[in-house]
Design an enzyme around this catalytic site. Sequence first.
Site, PDB file in Angstrom:
ATOM      1  N   HIS A  67      37.784  47.074  36.751  1.00  0.00           N
ATOM      2  CA  HIS A  67      38.952  46.225  36.533  1.00  0.00           C
ATOM      3  C   HIS A  67      39.929  46.465  37.656  1.00  0.00           C
ATOM      4  O   HIS A  67      40.265  47.604  37.958  1.00  0.00           O
ATOM      5  CB  HIS A  67      39.620  46.559  35.199  1.00  0.00           C
ATOM      6  CG  HIS A  67      38.809  46.125  34.028  1.00  0.00           C
ATOM      7  ND1 HIS A  67      38.684  44.808  33.666  1.00  0.00           N
ATOM      8  CD2 HIS A  67      38.078  46.827  33.137  1.00  0.00           C
ATOM      9  CE1 HIS A  67      37.908  44.710  32.597  1.00  0.00           C
ATOM     10  NE2 HIS A  67      37.522  45.923  32.257  1.00  0.00           N
TER      11      HIS A  67
ATOM     12  N   CYS B  19      38.665  41.628  39.412  1.00  0.00           N
ATOM     13  CA  CYS B  19      39.667  40.573  39.495  1.00  0.00           C
ATOM     14  C   CYS B  19      40.509  40.803  40.746  1.00  0.00           C
ATOM     15  O   CYS B  19      40.823  41.940  41.070  1.00  0.00           O
ATOM     16  CB  CYS B  19      40.599  40.625  38.279  1.00  0.00           C
ATOM     17  SG  CYS B  19      39.718  40.532  36.723  1.00  0.00           S
TER      18      CYS B  19
END
Lengths: 363, 456
Positions: free
Chosen positions: A135, A177
């Site tokens: 992440h 991301c």
Amino acid sequence: FQDQAEQFFRSGHTNNWAVLVCTSRFWFNYRHVANTLSVYRSVKRLGIPDSHIVLMLADDMACNPRNPKPATVFSHKNMELNVYGDDVEVDYRSYEVTVENFLRVLTGRIPPSTPRSKRLLSDDRSNILIYMTGHGGNGFLKFQDSEEITNVELADAFEQMWQKRRYNELLFIIDTCQGASMYERFYSPNIMALASSQVGEDSLSHQPDLGIGVHLMDRYTFYVLEFLEEIHPASQTNMNDLFQVCPKSLCVSTPGHRTDLFQRDPQNVLITDFFGSVRKVEITAETVSLDRGVAGFESKLPEEELATEPLKYAEQLPVAQIIHQKPKQKDWHPPGGFILGLWALIIMVFFKTYGIKHMKHVF
Amino acid sequence: RSSVTSRYEMLYRSTTGQEEAALAAATAREADAALHPLQDTTLGSLTMYVVPETSSLLPQGINVYVGKHRSALVRAGGSLAALQARLQEVAQVMSFTAGSIAAALSDRVPDGQLSPDARRYLKSSLGYEITFSLLNPDPKSHTVDWDIEGAVNRYVKPVLDKLSLVANFSVDSQILYYAVLGVTPRYDKESSSFLLSTHSLPHVINPVEARLGSSAASLYPVLNFLLYVPERSHSPLYIQDKDGAPVSTNAFHSPRWGGIMVYNVEAPASPHASLPLHVDVDMARVMEVFLAQLRLLFGLSREEVPPEFLLESPGNEGLADWELDHLLWAHTVENIATVSTTLTSLAQLLDKIGNIVIKDDVASEVYRAVASVQSAVTKLSLGHLHAAFQASKEAVTSSERAFFDPSLLHLLYFPDDQKFAIYIPLFLPMAVPILLSLAKIVRETRLRKKEPTKMD
């Protein structure tokens, strides 16, 4: 044939290394472990041996109590492809995957007791593949839900590697991301970077498996893997094809890449320069002529005296020193700068507001 | 910017009576052997004897004979200038050339200015680990015996003893069963043998590498020498060079990795011989190839020598004294360059990150490295090769220890927005009453200043 010979030497590397990092823990981040293991599998298939791969997995999915199919990690729904297999060699596992350990692996500033399998022993003729997944956000990547690595730290680590010539060329792939933010700050030469999404975009996962109950892979890595399955050790596919993998229609995010720091044209860079391990070989045309009649050789140099009695284990460590070491006195430094100014301001305002005559009540 | 300059110091004198007597020998080799005890044998020095043009010591067409120690016999030819040029050439071949120094500094020279050959020699290291492996993919058909310990004692140890000046060597060996090459060889009807073409060779190494166990070895670079005995169904197996002809040594090597040799077992006399066949490996033949590969991996090739030179074979010692010097010159320069880069980058790192704490032992290693490298540079400029090399080795050890000290990790970067995010919630509520009180104070003082004028 001359052209092929030129091609052979153009990359200038003699060995390949791979550092594959999965930074997320917990069962619902199954896809990050599957991502990393899929890249690991491809890289092994194309020839890089385990001794040249540093695999860091932040959590154990195969033996997780929530895994309905223990000892497997699948990368395709309907459990088609088990990427865990029989010969996975994880070098940093579970809580050992920290920012500090990752930076230590990259820069080489490792404690002397670290085993060889946990070290990146690359030299100036090594091509290194670094793959990170987890992440991330704008300028950082989350490690283990408790710490982060920023793009500046990563760029500095690569610069330290360059200063010590620990790589010839480096390929950095990140699937998180806002992944493109992680390669924005690189400034060392010979680095090529790929990311799964631009700043402000999220990288999405590919497909859930209803039997296992989680998403199995991220889109970008899934399509990169499909691409890599077509590559075999002798293929001539170049990096431009890798840049085309996963267009926006399939990936929903826009993959990005950065090649301005790289000296060669990506057209001339083979996929196997980083993902595989194709060695340069030369035919041995000479021999040394040896005199076969020579009997056993007595070494001309004086041999060192061998210790006559074996040392006991405890004697090898300076135990007495360690036990009786007094804790070091920490030097006291007066507070400086900002803190001093702040306290001075607070005290001044206090006494001005309430008057000096109250001081005797305070003290 | 740094640069390397070199010069040769030449001293000329006429021969002594003893030397004349030695030079009266029948062949160059005997003359060289006789001259050896009369020479100065310090590392880095060379002795060249100029013999008359008509001398029969050197064979026809050969103008220079290079012995296996540190001397050469040079035929005088034509003018003095031509002789001087020839002596320069000999000195360069026997010690260092601009090319060999540039190759030693190959990671600091910008790309494109170097030939691809420059990248392939082993880097200077404090030690090397040599592993001999016997690969037997077909133990049902062949029982292979190799006397590796004896071979290492007889043939390898002399070479390693000579190289012990350069680095520490350790040797181990292993036998691997059912280890196959990654490539299937092609059957060639004409020669009724199996052939491995040149472009399939790069793919041979990878499947084997995983089983070589090099990760259990030391932290020094590992050189692997593999002896492969082909399966009975793939015998005999020959390696083809790019012209299609079988290679005489049946071996190939990979830069900075090691070498592989294919050892063909003769087919048994009768087709009904009982399996497994017992094979006794001819270690001398094998070691001839492996030692040649070892030389090539270190960069001691004799290919670029001009044709009018005759080089004496070093025999069981593996390398001539002047070749050892050649290696030492290159390694010393490489070590000094490495140390200067390491220390410079360490200094830059510490400048950039001001709050790294330098431990005392790191500081002392840095001081030691600086002192050693300065001494190495001075000694190198004077031509004291041995002392310069030892000093450069110490400098490398100290500088690597200082640079790679585990305490120098910098995890203290805080981007500006993180600093704001941490301090503002803490200090802003605290600052509000302070600022308001400050405002009150300022107002009061202003009022008090105005009051005296009002009261009047």
